[in-house]
Write an enzyme that holds these catalytic residues in place. Structure first.
Site, PDB file in Angstrom:
ATOM      1  N   TYR A  97       8.857  60.787  22.250  1.00  0.00           N
ATOM      2  CA  TYR A  97       9.434  59.457  22.018  1.00  0.00           C
ATOM      3  C   TYR A  97      10.797  59.341  22.700  1.00  0.00           C
ATOM      4  O   TYR A  97      11.085  58.363  23.401  1.00  0.00           O
ATOM      5  CB  TYR A  97       9.554  59.216  20.513  1.00  0.00           C
ATOM      6  CG  TYR A  97      10.010  57.824  20.148  1.00  0.00           C
ATOM      7  CD1 TYR A  97       9.123  56.750  20.239  1.00  0.00           C
ATOM      8  CD2 TYR A  97      11.310  57.571  19.718  1.00  0.00           C
ATOM      9  CE1 TYR A  97       9.533  55.465  19.909  1.00  0.00           C
ATOM     10  CE2 TYR A  97      11.727  56.298  19.386  1.00  0.00           C
ATOM     11  CZ  TYR A  97      10.839  55.240  19.474  1.00  0.00           C
ATOM     12  OH  TYR A  97      11.245  53.972  19.152  1.00  0.00           O
TER      13      TYR A  97
ATOM     14  N   GLY B 156       6.412  43.649  13.434  1.00  0.00           N
ATOM     15  CA  GLY B 156       7.714  44.293  13.596  1.00  0.00           C
ATOM     16  C   GLY B 156       8.704  43.517  14.451  1.00  0.00           C
ATOM     17  O   GLY B 156       8.844  42.301  14.351  1.00  0.00           O
ATOM     18  N   ILE B 157       9.394  44.255  15.309  1.00  0.00           N
ATOM     19  CA  ILE B 157      10.460  43.654  16.125  1.00  0.00           C
ATOM     20  C   ILE B 157       9.878  42.613  17.082  1.00  0.00           C
ATOM     21  O   ILE B 157      10.466  41.547  17.293  1.00  0.00           O
ATOM     22  CB  ILE B 157      11.201  44.769  16.912  1.00  0.00           C
ATOM     23  CG1 ILE B 157      11.968  45.683  15.942  1.00  0.00           C
ATOM     24  CG2 ILE B 157      12.163  44.166  17.939  1.00  0.00           C
ATOM     25  CD1 ILE B 157      12.559  46.940  16.577  1.00  0.00           C
TER      26      ILE B 157
ATOM     27  N   VAL C 227      14.928  50.501  12.195  1.00  0.00           N
ATOM     28  CA  VAL C 227      14.630  49.136  11.760  1.00  0.00           C
ATOM     29  C   VAL C 227      13.454  49.178  10.779  1.00  0.00           C
ATOM     30  O   VAL C 227      12.520  49.984  10.944  1.00  0.00           O
ATOM     31  CB  VAL C 227      14.275  48.239  12.979  1.00  0.00           C
ATOM     32  CG1 VAL C 227      13.939  46.831  12.533  1.00  0.00           C
ATOM     33  CG2 VAL C 227      15.431  48.215  13.991  1.00  0.00           C
ATOM     34  N   ALA C 228      13.508  48.309   9.789  1.00  0.00           N
ATOM     35  CA  ALA C 228      12.479  48.283   8.731  1.00  0.00           C
ATOM     36  C   ALA C 228      11.200  47.612   9.246  1.00  0.00           C
ATOM     37  O   ALA C 228      11.000  46.405   9.084  1.00  0.00           O
ATOM     38  CB  ALA C 228      13.014  47.538   7.514  1.00  0.00           C
TER      39      ALA C 228
END
Ligand code: NDP
Length: 257
Positions: free
Chosen positions: A162, A22-23, A195-196
């Site tokens: 979260y 991911g990021i 975000v994907a």
């Protein structure tokens, strides 16, 4: 400032938690392509192995350390070992994180603790462990991956754990930034919109969520990991030497409405 070289990270050592996917992975690619030596850290050895191979394919020199950020003594040992091996840690990117969607009334103690333990406590253990070395050296840049969920309440999904954890990450970022500003250590946060990545994969398959997300995002799309990673490089690099304690939104305009 030589603007053409402001993003050059040659000679820097960058540690990225949550760097296997991911990021975090994309931040490792970006920092590495700008010249940094990268160390990625997460819990699963085989994903780390695969990530280091993919980083090498992108021309990035990277190693990994298996680390659960919730284990504060393991975090301290990892920080000491990385600094002993590389001589320094110039950049820390805290990207390790999880999200659990649930209503507040159905959130169990274990679920609440798991989210806060990784997203907030683990992030603090890492800031403290690497920050200690950075403060002693008088140099360093920490980039915490917060979220727009620390600035607004998402909908239609509910995830109090979260959002609370990300709001706390933003305030922790500001607190550390002010404590360490005169020691040459900058601390900033990135607040991405959707975000994907794997984190949002299952949610994106639910049209009642995904269509609302697109509708509420002025740009009408979700972000790519690279779009977050480019902002990480800005905050990590010499392009942002007067920036500390900031929460940088990269969200397609979501928080502008
Ligand atoms: P992913 O699920 O794709 O990646 C999460 C990473 O964190 C993995 O490398 C995972 O590896 C690691 N990780 C999870 N728990 C731990 C732990 N206890 N110790 C060490 N590493 C851990 O998520 P994203 O890349 O999407 O998210 C990265 C960050 O960005 C998170 O903080 C997230 O909250 C934030 N963010 C994401 C957004 C999005 O839409 N995707 C939006 C806004 C913020 P492993 O499980 O193998 O340990």
């Amino acid at each position: 400032m030589d603007y053409r070289n402001a993003f050059d990270m040659t000679g820097a050592v960058a540690v990225v938690t949550g760097g296997s996917r991911g990021i975090g992975f994309e931040a490792a690619v970006a920092l590495g392509q700008c010249g940094a030596k990268v160390v990625i850290a997460s819990r699963d050895q085989s994903s780390l192995d695969a990530a280091v191979r993919r980083l090498a394919e992108s021309g990035v020199e990277a190693t990994y350390t298996v680390l659960d950020v919730t284990d504060s003594s393991a975090v301290n040992k990892a920080a000491d070992a990385i600094v002993a091996q590389h001589g320094q840690a110039d950049v820390l990117v805290n990207s390790a994180g999880i999200a659990r969607l649930n209503s507040a009334l159905e959130t169990s103690d274990d679920e609440w603790r798991a989210v806060v333990d990784i997203n907030l406590n683990g992030l603090f253990w890492c800031c403290r462990a690497f920050g200690r070395h950075m403060v002693a050296r008088g140099k360093g840049s920490i980039v915490n991956i917060g979220s727009m969920s620390g600035l607004i309440i998402n909908r239609p999904q509910t995830a109090a754990s979260y959002m609370a954890s990300k709001g706390a990450v933003h305030m922790l970022t500001k607190a550390l930034a002010t404590e360490w500003a005169k020691s040459g250590v900058r601390v900033n946060a990135l607040a991405p919109g959707y975000v994907a990545t794997d984190m949002t994969l299952k949610m994106r398959e639910r049209p009642e969520l995904f269509n609302t997300w697109l509708d509420m995002t002025p740009m009408g799309r979700i972000g790519e990991p690279a779009e977050a990673a480019a902002a990480v490089v800005y905050l990590a690099s010499g392009a942002s030497t007067y920036v500390t304690g900031t929460i940088l939104s990269v969200d397609g305009g979501y928080t502008a409405w």
